[in-house]
Enzyme design. Sequence first.
Site, mmCIF file in Angstrom:
data_model
loop_
_atom_site.group_PDB
_atom_site.id
_atom_site.type_symbol
_atom_site.label_atom_id
_atom_site.label_comp_id
_atom_site.label_asym_id
_atom_site.label_seq_id
_atom_site.Cartn_x
_atom_site.Cartn_y
_atom_site.Cartn_z
ATOM 1 N N CYS A 161 0.844 -1.191 0.000
ATOM 2 C CA CYS A 161 0.000 0.000 0.000
ATOM 3 C C CYS A 161 0.879 1.241 0.000
ATOM 4 O O CYS A 161 1.884 1.286 0.719
ATOM 5 C CB CYS A 161 -0.899 -0.015 1.241
ATOM 6 S SG CYS A 161 -2.048 1.369 1.348
ATOM 7 N N HIS A 179 -8.863 -3.719 -2.447
ATOM 8 C CA HIS A 179 -7.946 -2.975 -1.587
ATOM 9 C C HIS A 179 -8.374 -1.505 -1.498
ATOM 10 O O HIS A 179 -8.480 -0.944 -0.406
ATOM 11 C CB HIS A 179 -6.516 -3.083 -2.140
ATOM 12 C CG HIS A 179 -5.502 -2.337 -1.358
ATOM 13 N ND1 HIS A 179 -4.629 -2.953 -0.485
ATOM 14 C CD2 HIS A 179 -5.194 -1.011 -1.303
ATOM 15 C CE1 HIS A 179 -3.848 -2.041 0.070
ATOM 16 N NE2 HIS A 179 -4.169 -0.848 -0.423
ATOM 17 N N GLU A 180 -8.640 -0.893 -2.644
ATOM 18 C CA GLU A 180 -9.056 0.511 -2.663
ATOM 19 C C GLU A 180 -10.449 0.688 -2.058
ATOM 20 O O GLU A 180 -10.718 1.666 -1.371
ATOM 21 C CB GLU A 180 -8.994 1.083 -4.082
ATOM 22 C CG GLU A 180 -7.612 1.052 -4.706
ATOM 23 C CD GLU A 180 -6.512 1.648 -3.844
ATOM 24 O OE1 GLU A 180 -6.782 2.616 -3.083
ATOM 25 O OE2 GLU A 180 -5.381 1.147 -3.898
ATOM 26 N N HIS A 212 -10.243 1.085 1.612
ATOM 27 C CA HIS A 212 -9.892 2.451 2.041
ATOM 28 C C HIS A 212 -11.142 3.314 2.163
ATOM 29 O O HIS A 212 -11.290 4.075 3.115
ATOM 30 C CB HIS A 212 -8.928 3.103 1.042
ATOM 31 C CG HIS A 212 -7.505 2.702 1.206
ATOM 32 N ND1 HIS A 212 -6.784 2.974 2.345
ATOM 33 C CD2 HIS A 212 -6.662 2.062 0.366
ATOM 34 C CE1 HIS A 212 -5.550 2.510 2.203
ATOM 35 N NE2 HIS A 212 -5.454 1.949 1.010
#
Length: 173
Positions: free
Chosen positions: A92, A134-135, A138
């Site tokens: 990341c 993954h994004e 966030h």
Amino acid sequence: MAVYDLLETNHPSLSVPLTEVTNDQEGREQIQQDLVDTMRAKSGVGLSANQIGISARVFSMYADVKKKDIIVCFNPKIVTMSEEEIIMDEGCLSYPGLWLKVRRPEGIEVTYEDAKGELHEKAMFGLEARIFQHEYDHMEGTDFTKRVSKLKLDRAKKRLQKVQKKLDRPVLA
């Protein structure tokens, strides 16, 4: 071209789920450009708006890393996830040099809007699905460090510290 600095990992806005982006096309185009410029400048494969201090439910990512095909996903949703999961090394931009083995669904079906507000539906697999998830994390106020045990995270941090110490040592000629 606007390239932003990344927020510190303990910044409060990184732990808050983001709200949907409106259809203000000029605002979307600016956010899109800022995300893509910053992601490229930082040599990332994905970047969520909140990582650079923009409280908007949007991220940029490489849909195809080899072809350098970038998409920007406004108001993304994961519609379905495969039951089959795979473990892959994941890093990341917010945690430079830290790599963790993270388990995630191998395939996903998603929807997202582009900068013009047009809705896209897409099936993603492998690395593309990994980056999207993954994004997406966030934007939900979490990150990949929360997807592993404290023990695994601590071990990975110790490995990183050892590597950094070796790099800081003077080289003997």
